[in-house]
Scaffold this active site. Sequence first.
Site, short mmCIF file in Angstrom:
data_model
loop_
_atom_site.label_atom_id
_atom_site.label_comp_id
_atom_site.label_asym_id
_atom_site.label_seq_id
_atom_site.Cartn_x
_atom_site.Cartn_y
_atom_site.Cartn_z
N LYS A 54 -52.44 -78.32 21.95
CA LYS A 54 -53.78 -78.92 21.87
C LYS A 54 -54.93 -77.95 22.14
CE LYS A 54 -53.22 -82.22 20.52
NZ LYS A 54 -52.61 -82.39 19.14
N THR A 58 -54.14 -75.92 14.95
CA THR A 58 -54.31 -76.36 13.56
C THR A 58 -55.58 -75.76 12.97
OG1 THR A 58 -53.35 -78.41 14.37
CG2 THR A 58 -54.18 -78.43 12.11
N HIS A 116 -45.62 -72.82 20.32
CA HIS A 116 -46.22 -73.16 21.62
C HIS A 116 -45.41 -72.51 22.75
CE1 HIS A 116 -49.07 -75.92 19.96
NE2 HIS A 116 -48.26 -76.91 19.75
N SER A 146 -56.96 -83.66 25.87
CA SER A 146 -56.45 -83.72 24.50
C SER A 146 -54.93 -83.94 24.50
CB SER A 146 -56.80 -82.42 23.76
OG SER A 146 -56.36 -82.46 22.44
N VAL A 236 -63.60 -75.56 7.38
CA VAL A 236 -62.78 -75.82 8.57
C VAL A 236 -63.56 -76.58 9.64
CG1 VAL A 236 -61.37 -73.76 8.13
CG2 VAL A 236 -63.28 -73.61 9.75
N ARG A 264 -59.18 -85.85 16.92
CA ARG A 264 -59.71 -86.88 17.82
C ARG A 264 -61.22 -86.71 18.02
NH1 ARG A 264 -60.38 -87.58 23.30
NH2 ARG A 264 -60.17 -85.32 23.47
#
Length: 302
Positions: A54, A58, A116, A146, A236, A264
């Site tokens: 998080k 991405t 990760h 997050s 983006v 979110r």
Amino acid sequence: MEGLNLSSINQSTSRPELIDFEGISMVRYFTDEWEKVQKFQARPDDILIATYPKAGTTWVSYILELLYFHNTLPESQTSLPIFIRVPFLEAVFPEMPTGVELADKLPTTPRLIKTHLPVQLVPKSFWEQNCKVIYVARNAKDNAVSYFHFSRMVNLLPEPGNWNTFLQNFMDEKMVFGPWYDHVSGYWEKKQTYSNLHYMFFEDMVENTGREVEQLCSFLGLSTPAEEKERITKGVHFDAMKQNDMTNYSTFSHMDFKISPFMRKGKVGDWKNHFTVAQNEQFDEHYWRKMKNTTLQFHTEI
Ligand code: PPS
């Protein structure tokens, strides 16, 4: 990659247990194929995108994709979701090819690969091949918030409980992929001896995405024209990525967007809507003890 049934929503998968693995907390979805992950053969031109969950994985993945493939592979951006195009190396999710399988089959050069894993668990071939590594870090408070909302909506992580429980677990280092504190400082230390590591901050990306794209180009040795960089910076933006089904995870079968969307809020400082005054004081005190020996500094607001 053909024949994937990405629309077969599977919310019935039961939540995994937290396990202790190589000294960190994990779930089996990231350890089931451990030998294959550890033996993964990186190529010198692979680019590893490493983050604590998080922290902006991405976002940076999509920036890199556009920088490298915008002109050459436009179709891949409209027909395959980002979690297929940028494989999550250690992931062994139900009803999907594993991260290693996806990475092995990637037709692109460079291959963009997400992880990760804390720095000590990254497969050694990445270091041996002197691969470029991009690490994105996010301040602990927003990162925790997050991660909390994500844990509520994805059934591949343990039940988060309520916010208070989750925050306590975050401080107690009972998080999948281990403690945030060690993760961010582990890569920070690595950067001191491994020059092919570019360390970025989520907060800097929110503050000035164009500047961060510029710095990425310079780290990657890309001479992308200014208009192209501007176009990418716009493409983006949070709103654009939220609308884009190939970047918003709407086709990923283990998430329940009715609970919380993947894209979110994308903000710095949302922690203020979650932390009570008492939680904040306790967190700051604990944070100071954990981070007092590192030179790493974060912004919790901009
Ligand atoms: S994951 O599941 O670990 O790969 O998630 P990751 O991509 O690292 O992090 C998701 C959070 O990043 C936010 N995000 C963005 N913020 C601003 N702008 C853009 N373009 C963007 N893309 C992703 C996303 O909204 C998640 O943060 P929160 O705070 O939950 O909104």
